[in-house]
Write a protein that holds these residues in place. Structure first.
Motif, PDB file in Angstrom:
ATOM      1  N   ASN A  83     -11.452   7.851  -9.832  1.00  0.00           N
ATOM      2  CA  ASN A  83     -11.548   8.890  -8.812  1.00  0.00           C
ATOM      3  C   ASN A  83     -11.661   8.260  -7.442  1.00  0.00           C
ATOM      4  OD1 ASN A  83     -11.661  11.259 -10.431  1.00  0.00           O
ATOM      5  ND2 ASN A  83     -13.666  10.539 -11.116  1.00  0.00           N
ATOM      6  N   THR A  84     -10.838   8.729  -6.535  1.00  0.00           N
ATOM      7  CA  THR A  84     -10.920   8.240  -5.164  1.00  0.00           C
ATOM      8  C   THR A  84     -11.024   9.432  -4.237  1.00  0.00           C
ATOM      9  OG1 THR A  84      -9.404   6.509  -5.831  1.00  0.00           O
ATOM     10  CG2 THR A  84      -9.810   6.724  -3.492  1.00  0.00           C
ATOM     11  N   TRP A  85     -11.854   9.324  -3.250  1.00  0.00           N
ATOM     12  CA  TRP A  85     -11.877  10.368  -2.235  1.00  0.00           C
ATOM     13  C   TRP A  85     -11.675   9.733  -0.874  1.00  0.00           C
ATOM     14  CZ3 TRP A  85     -15.330   9.777   1.630  1.00  0.00           C
ATOM     15  CH2 TRP A  85     -16.456   8.983   1.373  1.00  0.00           C
ATOM     16  N   ILE A  86     -11.223  10.554   0.069  1.00  0.00           N
ATOM     17  CA  ILE A  86     -10.998  10.027   1.410  1.00  0.00           C
ATOM     18  C   ILE A  86     -11.293  11.106   2.435  1.00  0.00           C
ATOM     19  CG2 ILE A  86      -8.536  10.649   1.470  1.00  0.00           C
ATOM     20  CD1 ILE A  86      -8.110   7.989   2.992  1.00  0.00           C
ATOM     21  N   ASN A  87     -11.777  10.672   3.562  1.00  0.00           N
ATOM     22  CA  ASN A  87     -11.927  11.568   4.702  1.00  0.00           C
ATOM     23  C   ASN A  87     -11.432  10.815   5.923  1.00  0.00           C
ATOM     24  OD1 ASN A  87     -14.421  11.881   7.020  1.00  0.00           O
ATOM     25  ND2 ASN A  87     -13.019  13.580   6.634  1.00  0.00           N
ATOM     26  N   THR A 128      -8.807  15.250   7.779  1.00  0.00           N
ATOM     27  CA  THR A 128      -8.240  15.397   6.446  1.00  0.00           C
ATOM     28  C   THR A 128      -9.288  15.030   5.404  1.00  0.00           C
ATOM     29  OG1 THR A 128      -7.492  13.142   6.144  1.00  0.00           O
ATOM     30  CG2 THR A 128      -6.009  14.616   7.332  1.00  0.00           C
ATOM     31  N   ALA A 129      -9.148  15.643   4.271  1.00  0.00           N
ATOM     32  CA  ALA A 129     -10.006  15.295   3.144  1.00  0.00           C
ATOM     33  C   ALA A 129      -9.151  15.356   1.898  1.00  0.00           C
ATOM     34  CB  ALA A 129     -11.168  16.268   3.039  1.00  0.00           C
ATOM     35  N   GLY A 130      -9.330  14.412   1.022  1.00  0.00           N
ATOM     36  CA  GLY A 130      -8.505  14.435  -0.184  1.00  0.00           C
ATOM     37  C   GLY A 130      -9.175  13.726  -1.341  1.00  0.00           C
ATOM     38  N   ILE A 131      -8.667  14.035  -2.492  1.00  0.00           N
ATOM     39  CA  ILE A 131      -9.153  13.327  -3.669  1.00  0.00           C
ATOM     40  C   ILE A 131      -7.948  12.986  -4.555  1.00  0.00           C
ATOM     41  CG2 ILE A 131     -11.432  14.429  -3.744  1.00  0.00           C
ATOM     42  CD1 ILE A 131      -9.411  15.558  -6.423  1.00  0.00           C
ATOM     43  N   THR A 132      -8.077  11.896  -5.292  1.00  0.00           N
ATOM     44  CA  THR A 132      -7.165  11.697  -6.405  1.00  0.00           C
ATOM     45  C   THR A 132      -8.035  11.517  -7.631  1.00  0.00           C
ATOM     46  OG1 THR A 132      -7.140   9.306  -6.288  1.00  0.00           O
ATOM     47  CG2 THR A 132      -5.478  10.464  -4.999  1.00  0.00           C
ATOM     48  N   SER A 133      -7.574  12.094  -8.687  1.00  0.00           N
ATOM     49  CA  SER A 133      -8.303  11.954  -9.932  1.00  0.00           C
ATOM     50  C   SER A 133      -7.296  11.557 -10.993  1.00  0.00           C
ATOM     51  CB  SER A 133      -8.950  13.288 -10.300  1.00  0.00           C
ATOM     52  OG  SER A 133      -9.495  13.178 -11.582  1.00  0.00           O
ATOM     53  N   ASN A 134      -7.538  10.431 -11.571  1.00  0.00           N
ATOM     54  CA  ASN A 134      -6.559   9.854 -12.470  1.00  0.00           C
ATOM     55  C   ASN A 134      -7.212   9.561 -13.808  1.00  0.00           C
ATOM     56  OD1 ASN A 134      -4.419   8.455 -13.501  1.00  0.00           O
ATOM     57  ND2 ASN A 134      -3.931   7.566 -11.508  1.00  0.00           N
ATOM     58  N   LEU A 135      -6.729  10.219 -14.835  1.00  0.00           N
ATOM     59  CA  LEU A 135      -7.293   9.993 -16.161  1.00  0.00           C
ATOM     60  C   LEU A 135      -6.196   9.433 -17.053  1.00  0.00           C
ATOM     61  CD1 LEU A 135      -9.675  10.306 -18.107  1.00  0.00           C
ATOM     62  CD2 LEU A 135      -8.844  12.583 -18.620  1.00  0.00           C
ATOM     63  N   ASN A 136      -6.393   8.220 -17.507  1.00  0.00           N
ATOM     64  CA  ASN A 136      -5.409   7.588 -18.379  1.00  0.00           C
ATOM     65  C   ASN A 136      -5.963   7.434 -19.776  1.00  0.00           C
ATOM     66  OD1 ASN A 136      -3.076   6.798 -16.697  1.00  0.00           O
ATOM     67  ND2 ASN A 136      -4.704   5.813 -15.538  1.00  0.00           N
ATOM     68  N   ARG A 137      -5.154   7.766 -20.727  1.00  0.00           N
ATOM     69  CA  ARG A 137      -5.571   7.572 -22.114  1.00  0.00           C
ATOM     70  C   ARG A 137      -4.548   6.679 -22.799  1.00  0.00           C
ATOM     71  NH1 ARG A 137      -5.380  12.589 -24.066  1.00  0.00           N
ATOM     72  NH2 ARG A 137      -3.918  12.545 -25.783  1.00  0.00           N
ATOM     73  N   VAL A 192      -5.116  16.016  -4.415  1.00  0.00           N
ATOM     74  CA  VAL A 192      -5.286  17.171  -3.539  1.00  0.00           C
ATOM     75  C   VAL A 192      -5.639  16.632  -2.168  1.00  0.00           C
ATOM     76  CG1 VAL A 192      -6.512  19.328  -3.116  1.00  0.00           C
ATOM     77  CG2 VAL A 192      -6.134  18.549  -5.455  1.00  0.00           C
ATOM     78  N   ASN A 193      -4.937  17.120  -1.186  1.00  0.00           N
ATOM     79  CA  ASN A 193      -5.122  16.608   0.161  1.00  0.00           C
ATOM     80  C   ASN A 193      -5.072  17.798   1.106  1.00  0.00           C
ATOM     81  OD1 ASN A 193      -5.507  14.590   1.944  1.00  0.00           O
ATOM     82  ND2 ASN A 193      -3.460  13.692   1.749  1.00  0.00           N
ATOM     83  N   ALA A 194      -6.082  17.940   1.923  1.00  0.00           N
ATOM     84  CA  ALA A 194      -6.110  19.076   2.847  1.00  0.00           C
ATOM     85  C   ALA A 194      -6.331  18.586   4.259  1.00  0.00           C
ATOM     86  CB  ALA A 194      -7.236  20.031   2.444  1.00  0.00           C
ATOM     87  N   LEU A 245       0.869  -1.174   0.000  1.00  0.00           N
ATOM     88  CA  LEU A 245       0.000   0.000   0.000  1.00  0.00           C
ATOM     89  C   LEU A 245       0.906   1.224   0.000  1.00  0.00           C
ATOM     90  CD1 LEU A 245      -2.979   1.043   0.425  1.00  0.00           C
ATOM     91  CD2 LEU A 245      -2.377   1.199   2.844  1.00  0.00           C
ATOM     92  N   TYR A 246       0.556   2.195  -0.807  1.00  0.00           N
ATOM     93  CA  TYR A 246       1.331   3.433  -0.847  1.00  0.00           C
ATOM     94  C   TYR A 246       0.551   4.497  -0.101  1.00  0.00           C
ATOM     95  CZ  TYR A 246       3.823   0.952  -4.475  1.00  0.00           C
ATOM     96  OH  TYR A 246       4.546   0.017  -5.155  1.00  0.00           O
ATOM     97  N   VAL A 247       1.218   5.178   0.792  1.00  0.00           N
ATOM     98  CA  VAL A 247       0.549   6.267   1.500  1.00  0.00           C
ATOM     99  C   VAL A 247       1.350   7.522   1.220  1.00  0.00           C
ATOM    100  CG1 VAL A 247      -0.212   7.134   3.716  1.00  0.00           C
ATOM    101  CG2 VAL A 247      -0.272   4.676   3.251  1.00  0.00           C
ATOM    102  N   VAL A 248       0.778   8.366   0.374  1.00  0.00           N
ATOM    103  CA  VAL A 248       1.491   9.571  -0.030  1.00  0.00           C
ATOM    104  C   VAL A 248       0.930  10.738   0.760  1.00  0.00           C
ATOM    105  CG1 VAL A 248       2.089  11.080  -1.941  1.00  0.00           C
ATOM    106  CG2 VAL A 248       1.882   8.621  -2.309  1.00  0.00           C
ATOM    107  N   ASP A 249       1.725  11.313   1.627  1.00  0.00           N
ATOM    108  CA  ASP A 249       1.283  12.410   2.500  1.00  0.00           C
ATOM    109  C   ASP A 249      -0.046  12.060   3.163  1.00  0.00           C
ATOM    110  OD1 ASP A 249       3.447  14.187   2.156  1.00  0.00           O
ATOM    111  OD2 ASP A 249       2.673  14.719   0.176  1.00  0.00           O
ATOM    112  N   GLY A 250      -0.163  10.850   3.617  1.00  0.00           N
ATOM    113  CA  GLY A 250      -1.355  10.440   4.353  1.00  0.00           C
ATOM    114  C   GLY A 250      -2.460   9.868   3.499  1.00  0.00           C
ATOM    115  N   PHE A 251      -2.328   9.912   2.175  1.00  0.00           N
ATOM    116  CA  PHE A 251      -3.396   9.426   1.301  1.00  0.00           C
ATOM    117  C   PHE A 251      -3.063   8.002   0.858  1.00  0.00           C
ATOM    118  CE2 PHE A 251      -6.450   8.920  -1.836  1.00  0.00           C
ATOM    119  CZ  PHE A 251      -7.291  10.013  -1.903  1.00  0.00           C
TER     120      PHE A 251
END
Lengths: 1086, 654
Positions: A532-536, A489-498, A472-474, A190-196
């Motif tokens: 898209n992933t979100w976390i709180n 904390t609240a954060g989102i990752t949004s990943n668009l691959n083409r 984005v992580n706040a 598992l990767y935890v980047v700045d808490g995400f």
């Protein structure tokens, strides 16, 4: 714009959930009343002012920092204690007396720092860590000129195995921590980047220069806080934030070249013609070397105008020289970081541009990051981190596999090596065909063989993977009372691959002249995947020291995370105007459209208590409950407890002040962690509407799509659980000039999420089941020494080695073993290449035991099968003696010089009953060895990394050292010149056409051990004096990656896993060759 | 504990945990809520039929690899292989056996899902519902039938799988499996559509006569090895009679004028080749049946049920029916640019010489089932006749099994991509000719060689000679007057008699016409045509034509019961070759191994060079088969099954 939507909804949720919180924040009005102003200056032992020293009220967080001249000023309550700490200095505590101005002198710290270690949901001092958490030597790693930091992690940390499938630019390496737990599911940490928490490796999106620290969480005590996702270990990444002080602008750039480490020796023109002639005579007459001048097709082609000798004078044509080149690598980073006591900021951006050594491949990244941390008042802090990265990976991978119909001839390296070195010579001694420029070698039977000039093919293929990734992580932190902090904390990752693919008429997949291209013509596809992933997360931390001896830290966490993913794709064939490229797809014949979507959710409750008594006895307990949407109603929740202890015996009175032993810890831990890497809805069965041939049928000339079960539901599906025990000893000698850590662990994974084979009479081949068990146990040793610590010259060494022993304890019900196919080539695609067996490690190479070749003595030569007048003298005179084992072919067809195998079951014939284990894919031990030297401001570093005991199934040799498929116009490696012939009977390599039936065997299994000079760097830092204070600092450097490899492996590179999985490690087929890189760079700080 | 967290959930999160964690799939529909309307039902039904056309069954493997290993054909690719099921050199880990097994069970599972869930369907009319249920029941039976023929005792699967942990599944005795197959099919007989007109006169789905015909087949297999239930012949006879008496089907009598292949090559390619001595070839009522299939057209009069491969021709399909491209057909693979027109074909199966010589003179089936020409590299648009030469020479066995030919597959908008391997050629699963031969066989077994048995067999034979609806080809031309003064051979003109395509050439000696060679027997002559001679500077030659008569084609009268059975064995060989029936037939008659010995003896007696690759390969197959002995009569239970199913036992010898 679902990102926007998501972030709004997250905030919305946030507000609704925590109205009480907002209320509390607003109600905070005043600070404590009894305070006084204290000021002073901080200096080092030689009275030089020290900027950037943090000044904290003891037991609280930092709230002042010395300025550029070392001055500070701070409001403190009466009778409080201040703690001064600067990087590289021993912290000093100052009891505030009546004075209001102080001069503080900090002393340089002992060389080994007691730095801060990031743990799950918090951080702690290294000396307080009870579990197995290792900080990666990030500064050493940053010396390597690599696109992402994981490429530099290999060999740096005991117990962490990093290996890449091949050398393709932009591909992410595989990281496993303490062995493979899972048989069929993902084994990556598992990767935890700045808490995400992120389940996928996202190092490609992070500029290495932005990374402050990397911590690797190895044992259950460390990872159980991540519960259901912690079983494979956790990699914590913390990025650089702004620091109090004047803004620091830093610019770093390097440029360099990459080139091939090795080329394969190929057959020369003469060798090739000899080989082609042998193929002819043998295929016409089986084994008639009696009259070798009969019926040569090769002769009519190649010897029409010239004799055989003439080919000795022709320079062979080697496509390796054409398709590979020396290419550029460039990197630019620019950052500005700074801040004051209230607000700290950091802005950084970078461009990385790597051209692959193979034509038309490469990797590019544009990345930007911003962080802000603000202290609103002594109680409230907030911050935000945003990272945007755009990456482009270009070029088709040489290991590309069309799983449904694998054709090895589509693989670039295979086509390069097998390309014939010469075309027929004409009367003037010139080659009649320009093989270099010819798209399709006319001699290759294009209908059964898709080889097309691989250079032209590779140059024309468009295959781009374009990723846009935003994180984005706040956070908002509120100190309820001094010892109790709430962090939300609240954060989102949004990943668009083409993914874009386009095959024009000069490619094997698009040329109408090849069998494959003929079906589709010029074709291309575009597909999008949006994730898209979100976390709180809401973290309540309690921290208090009682009676100066009892330190208590307690953390409670409530978190929730959700994900939605979408994928859309389209494909078009027979595109008429190929010069339009992808834009021309609309003119072609539209094909199947893909549309997929899915989602998951995870909710967790976690608690952890850490206690230490007098810094001698430490204990920590945690408990996590995870609820996941991926399991059925009754199995949604799982619980992961863990405990750890540490005895710091060096702090015992009987050892305190000991001259030799400066540090000593004994640690132990045990706990449970989970793995939920299963499809989002594996527990449900659905009906998929298929289309076309594979799933459809025709009713009255109309294609009827069919509804088929997507798989067999398993309502009892639950988490995979790993229990892990860890015991460790840390020792430091001579003021920590020698430091040593030994760890031993055993972990057992049960309820394995296995895509288990079930009897196919159930109507399905497999179903996800919690079945099977795998054990990993190992020993890890890390030693760091400061060999020389002279004023002008230092030498330090880091060494680590780890052994991991992997064992399959149990497989699917009733199953003794699982065999795995590796579809690298059509004829081999259904043969088992690897096996996982009860009681044995994963990744065992499977096949027949090679036993050289048959010799004349194995045959009776008195039987002439063919007596017909028309064919007198032709055919075989050699018939295998009855007591000699066959090689799987019919007895009458075997000839001297044919391949021979060991008859394991002794029944006189070779078949699948004779398969056995012929090699181990996993290493016995791996490790790294780093040496750093400094002389004044010159620094040199040499890093070696190795892998020992693993073996490789060298599938390139199957096809190119013997031509087992007997393909026409198919050149070979030069080593096949040593094959068996009546004149070279001592050779153990089978004769031309003597490969026998298709089997994997130990003939091509090789030792894959290697030691590599992985990173070398040399740098010179200009002193401020030299720079006349125009710059803060300036370092110029050169560094090199993958410079030298020592190995017995005969292939291109021993670090290879073309079909990487826990079951199939170390299979080499047409891998992208690993480049060596040499760069020069400059690092300027303003 | 769970409740504690639920409680914590409810106080901390806006949505309850339960709701939060109960995500719904967005990409598929759950089975319980499917099968509601007729389109969903058809989707599900297509899923039951679709395994038939996969590579693993009638798309390729079952027909080209698993059943060709008998006396009808030999496999030619790759060049130096002699391992695999097609050479009877394989073991229980063989993936082709495995895929065959799992594809059948896959179809059974899909059928079971319909059978179990069709009760949920609302708003569906009874006829549609019954037909779907009947077809699912029939197919469940049919897949079990394929399995039981090949494996003997097998697990009988009558409900959808629900529990992946329940994996010890025992074999059910042959007898009980057959009983359930018969029960399923009998029930299906009452439920499916009564005849093909309900489904647009197509043969891709099973209708009542199809069920009856397959039931006849099932009974015949029950009567043979290994069950040997002699009473089954009677039931088989009943069901064959039901099909015959239904009046829905009959043997094809129609034939197009000589088929124009897709390139427009008509005349020259199909005419007599003087040099090679090939007979002139003309389309006839037998070849027309396969011409329809090659053109992907339905013809329910004779083709009662077919594996409809044309889904494979969906744009973009990458795998599928390989009939006509990689299994049967005429190779054109090396002809640059031609594959787009003729259809890519690299046919891998050659007919045996044993089959070639089984046909009598005048039997039109031979030159369709075994190719007389190949496509020439030098003149790709033309066909080059195979050298006929000596039938004992090696060249004859290099002729391809060409019962289905891609050159007739349509081209153009909405038509298959002819450059790909995938073909839309339909493959027969039940032909009326088969029903007739089954009826004759069962009748002979029950009542002896009765007139009824004779008539069914003779219907097939007469059609084979082109004797249909009162028409026939020319058998011979006899010279009544040689004339005089001929310097060059006169042209022979054949007129009248309503027939077509007949041609002949004359030989002249001493000014007289001494000899006439029929270069094309033509077809469709209702009466003997007039023969006239033109040119050659002579005069006075006259001749009369004789047509084939029924007696030329029919079986000699007064055969004994065993002799009649031998004729059935031979007739099924000639009529039904390459229809995945030969090897199963030989096995059920219990003569597979003896037949292989026969062909070995034949090959040896002809003195064909043993260096001919195809003979070597054919002999390798035979020696492997004979070495394997009786075990080869049943396939091994595949490794994927037996390694995890502990209740499973292996077949003897494997």
């Amino acid at each position: 714009m679902s990102f926007k939507k998501l972030s709004f909804s997250t905030l919305f949720r946030f507000k609704l959930i925590y109205p009480f919180l907002l209320f509390t924040i607003l109600s905070v009005s005043s600070l404590s009343a009894q305070s006084k102003k204290v000021s002073g200056v901080v200096k080092d032992s030689s009275s030089v002012s020290l900027p950037g020293v943090s000044i904290a009220l003891k037991g609280k967080s930092t709230f002042a920092v010395s300025d550029a001249k070392g001055n500070f000023s701070i409001n403190v309550p009466e009778n409080s204690t201040l703690v001064f700490s600067g990087i590289g200095y021993e912290p000093i505590e100052l009891k505030i007396s009546n004075k209001s101005y102080y001069t503080i002198n900090l002393v340089t710290k002992a060389l080994i720092l007691d730095d801060v270690v990031v743990i799950g949901y918090g951080s702690t001092k290294r000396s307080d860590v009870t579990s197995s958490i290792v900080k990666a030597p990030i500064e050493d790693m940053l010396l390597a000129p690599v696109k992402s930091i994981d490429e530099a992690l290999q060999g740096r940390v005991a117990g962490v195995v990093v290996s890449s499938n091949d050398g393709q630019p932009g591909s992410a390496p595989n990281i496993t921590i303490r062995g493979n737990n899972s048989i069929s599911q993902n084994n990556s940490p598992l990767y935890v980047v700045d808490g995400f928490p992120l389940e996928a490796n996202s190092f490609n999106d992070i500029n290495p220069a932005d990374i402050e620290s990397i911590e690797l969480l190895k044992d259950a005590a460390a990872t159980a806080i991540y519960g259901a996702r912690g079983a494979n270990g956790v990699i914590m990444v913390t990025t650089k934030k702004g620091k109090v002080g004047v803004p620091v602008i830093s610019f770093n750039t390097y440029t360099g070249v990459q080139s091939m480490n090795k080329k394969m020796d190929l057959m020369s023109p003469y060798d090739f013609i000899v080989y082609q002639r042998e193929r002819d005579s043998l295929s016409n007459n089986f084994f008639s070397l009696i009259n070798p001048n009969l019926g040569y097709v090769a002769d009519s082609l190649y010897l029409r105008s010239q004799n055989l000798e003439a080919y000795k004078n022709v320079k062979g044509f080697d496509l390796q020289d054409k398709i590979f080149g020396t290419t550029w690598l460039r990197n630019y980073d620019l950052s500005i970081r700074g801040g004051n006591q209230q607000t700290k900021y950091s802005l950084s951006g970078g461009i990385f541009d790597q051209e692959g050594i193979m034509v038309n491949t490469g990797f590019k990244r544009h990345q930007f990051r911003i962080t802000i941390d603000q202290t609103v008042n002594t109680r409230i802090k907030w911050g935000i981190i945003a990272n945007y990265a755009n990456t482009i990976q270009k070029g088709q991978t040489p290991t590309y596999i069309n799983t449904g119909n694998p054709q090895s001839s589509l693989n670039i390296m295979n086509a390069v090596w097998s390309y014939r070195p010469v075309s027929p010579l004409d009367a003037n001694g010139n080659q009649s065909i320009n093989l270099e420029d010819e798209v399709l070698d006319p001699a290759i039977p294009s209908t059964v063989d898709f080889r097309i000039n691989p250079y032209i093919n590779q140059s024309h293929i468009i295959n781009n993977n374009i990723a846009n990734n935003l994180i984005v992580n706040a956070y908002l932190e509120y100190k309820i009372i001094p010892s109790l902090t709430l962090r939300v904390t609240a954060g989102i990752t949004s990943n668009l691959n083409r993914n874009e693919q386009f095959y024009d008429s000069s490619t094997a997949r698009g040329s109408i002249r090849t069998n494959f291209g003929a079906q589709f013509g010029v074709n291309g596809s575009i597909s999008y995947i949006h994730n898209n992933t979100w976390i709180n997360e809401n973290i309540l931390t309690f921290n208090k020291v009682y009676n100066k001896k009892h330190s208590l830290n307690a953390v409670g966490i409530i978190s929730q995370q959700g994900n939605k993913s979408y994928g859309y794709g389209l494909r078009s064939i027979f595109v008429p105007n190929q010069q339009l490229g992808l834009s021309g797809l609309d003119e072609g014949t539209p094909q199947s459209v893909t549309a997929i979507s899915s989602n998951w959710a995870l909710a967790s409750f976690t608690g952890r208590i850490t206690y230490d008594f007098a810094k001698k006895y430490f204990a920590s307990f945690s408990y996590r409950a995870d609820g996941s949407s991926k399991f059925s109603q009754n199995n949604k929740w799982a619980y992961f407890p863990t405990g750890s202890f540490k005895w710091k015996f060096s702090n015992e009175s009987f050892l305190r002040g000991n001259k030799i032993l400066s540090d000593g810890n004994l640690r132990g831990s045990y706990g449970l962690t989970g793995n939920n890497r299963v499809n989002d809805f594996s527990y449900l069965a659905g009906l998929n509407i298929g289309y076309g041939y594979q799933t459809g049928y025709v009713f009255n000339n109309v294609i009827q799509t069919s509804a088929l079960p997507s798989g067999l539901a398993n309502n009892n599906l639950k988490w995979e659980t790993t229990s892990q025990g860890n015991i460790a000893l840390d020792l430091g000698f001579f003021k920590d000039r020698i430091k040593l850590t030994v760890e031993a662990y055993r972990k057992t994974t049960t309820d394995l999420l296995l895509n288990a084979a079930i009897p196919t009479s159930l109507g399905y081949n497999s179903a996800f089941k919690n079945i099977g068990s795998v054990q990993n146990q190992g020993l890890e040793l890390s030693i760091s020494t400061i060999n020389i610590a002279h004023k002008n010259f230092t030498w330090t060494t880091d060494f680590n080695i780890s052994w991991n022993e992997n064992k399959v304890i149990d497989l699917s019900q009733n199953q003794e073993s699982i065999t795995v196919n590796v579809p690298f080539d059509r004829t081999y695609s259904t043969l088992p290449a690897y096996i996982a067996k009860r009681g044995q490690p994963l990744g065992l190479i499977f096949g027949l035991v090679w036993d050289g070749v048959y010799q004349y003595s194995d045959f009776n030569n008195n039987t002439v099968i063919n007596t017909s007048a028309a064919n007198a003298g032709k055919g075989s005179n050699w018939v295998l003696k009855d007591n000699v084992t066959t090689n799987g072919r019919a007895r009458g067809l075997i000839q001297p010089g044919d391949i021979k195998y060991k008859d394991i079951n002794g029944d006189g014939i070779i078949n699948s009953a004779d398969y056995t284990v012929i090699g181990r894919g996993l290493p016995i031990h791996t490790g790294g060895f780093n040496n750093k030297f400094t002389y004044k401001t010159l620094d040199v570093s040499l890093f070696f990394q190795w892998s020992y005991g693993n073996e490789i199934q060298n599938a390139n040799d199957i096809l190119l050292n013997g031509n087992s498929n007997n393909s026409a116009v198919y050149s070979q490696f030069a080593k096949y010149n040593d094959r068996w012939t009546p004149d070279n009977q001592s050779s153990t390599t089978f004769r031309t056409l003597g490969s026998g039936p298709t089997f994997f065997s130990s003939r091509t299994v090789e030792d894959g051990s290697y030691i590599r000079l992985k990173t070398v760097s040399i740098g010179y830092t200009f002193t401020k004096k030299l720079l006349k204070n125009r710059l803060q600092s300036c370092r110029i450097y050169m560094s090199a990656q993958n410079l030298i490899t020592w190995t017995n492996y005969s292939g291109m590179d021993p670090e290879i896993s073309s079909f990487n999985s826990a079951l199939t490690p170390g299979f080499d087929f047409s891998g992208y060759p690993r480049a060596n890189t040499v760069v020069g760079g400059i690092n300027i700080t303003l | 504990m769970k409740y504690l967290f639920s409680f914590l959930c409810s106080i901390s999160l806006i949505t309850s945990c339960k709701k939060f964690l109960n995500t719904e799939p967005t990409d598929f529909i759950q089975a319980e809520i499917y099968y509601q309307n007729s389109s969903q039902l058809l989707n599900a039904l297509a899923g039951v039929y679709s395994p038939l056309t996969r590579d693993f069954l009638y798309g390729y493997n079952y027909t080209a690899l698993m059943n060709v290993s008998s006396d009808e054909g030999s496999f030619t690719q790759p060049a130096n292989a002699d391992v695999g099921i097609v050479f009877n050199n394989f073991d229980y880990t063989n993936s082709i056996v495995e895929r065959f097994w799992s594809s059948c069970y896959n179809g059974i599972e899909n059928a079971n899902l319909i059978i179990a869930n069709i009760g949920n369907a609302k708003n569906l009319d009874t006829i549609t519902k019954n037909a779907a249920l009947g077809e699912a029941l029939f197919l469940r039976g049919y897949y079990h039938f394929l399995l039981v023929q090949n494996f003997g005792d097998i697990p009988l699967k009558l409900t959808p799988t629900t529990d992946p942990n329940n994996i010890n599944i025992p074999r059910i005795p042959l007898k009980d499996v057959y009983a359930k197959i018969v029960a399923d099919m009998k029930l299906a007989e009452t439920l499916v559509y009564p005849n093909p007109s309900f489904i647009g006169n197509s043969s891709s789905r099973i209708t009542k006569t199809g069920v009856q015909g397959i039931l006849a087949r099932v009974y015949l297999y029950m009567a043979g090895f290994p069950l040997r239930d002699a009473t089954a012949y009677n039931n088989g006879l009943n069901y064959a009679n039901k099909v015959i008496n239904s009046g829905v089907h009959g043997l094809n009598t129609f034939f197009e004028s000589n088929p124009v292949n897709i390139r427009g090559q008509l005349g020259d390619s199909l005419n007599y080749s003087l040099i090679n001595g090939n007979p002139g070839y003309v389309n006839n009522p037998y070849s027309q049946v396969f011409l329809y299939e090659s053109k992907s057209q339905y013809f329910t009069r004779e083709n009662i049920w077919e594996a409809d491969n044309s889904a494979a021709t969906t744009a973009g399909a990458t795998a599928g029916g390989l009939i006509g491209s990689q299994a049967y057909g005429i190779n054109n693979n090396n002809l640059a640019g031609e594959t787009a027109v003729l259809g890519r074909a690299s046919a891998r199966i050659n007919a045996t010489q044993f089959l070639y010589v089984a046909y009598a003179n005048g039997d039109l089936r031979r030159d369709w089932n075994i190719s007389t020409y190949s496509f020439s590299n030098a003149i790709p648009t033309r066909k080059a006749y195979q050298t006929r030469g000596n039938e004992a020479s090696g060249t004859l066995i290099n002729r391809q099994a060409a019962k289905w030919r891609r050159e007739f597959e349509p081209i153009g908008v909405g038509a298959p991509n002819k450059q790909g391997w995938v073909t839309g050629i339909k493959y027969p699963l039940l032909r009326y000719a088969d029903v007739l031969l089954m009826q004759a066989e069962a009748e002979n077994q029950v009542f002896g060689p009765t007139a009824t048995a004779y008539e069914s067999l003779n219907q097939v034979r007469r059609r084979a000679f082109g004797i249909v609806a009162g028409t026939a080809p020319i058998k011979s031309i006899s010279i009544t007057n040689g004339g005089a003064g001929y310097i060059t051979p006169p042209t022979i003109v054949i007129t009248g008699g309503n027939g077509s395509w007949a041609s002949a050439i004359a030989n002249v000696l001493g000014g007289r016409v001494t000899d006439i060679t029929i270069t094309n027997a033509g077809v469709g002559f209702g009466s003997a045509p007039t023969i006239s001679f033109i040119g050659g500077s002579g005069f006075g030659a006259t001749a009369t034509a004789n047509l084939y008569e029924a007696s030329d084609a029919e079986l000699p009268k007064g055969l004994s019961k065993p002799a009649f059975q031998d004729s059935i064995v031979s007739e099924r060989f000639k009529e039904l070759c390459f229809e995945s029936l030969r090897k199963p037939d030989l096995i059920r008659w219990g003569i597979y191994l003896t037949q292989m010995q026969k062909i070995l003896a034949y090959n040896n007696s002809t003195g064909i060079s043993s260096s001919n690759t195809n003979i070597v390969r054919g002999n390798t197959l035979i020696s492997n088969t004979l070495a394997a002995g009786n075990k080869i009569l049943l396939l091994p239970i595949p490794a994927a099954e037996i390694s995890v199913n502990k209740a499973m036992t292996q077949n003897p010898g494997w």
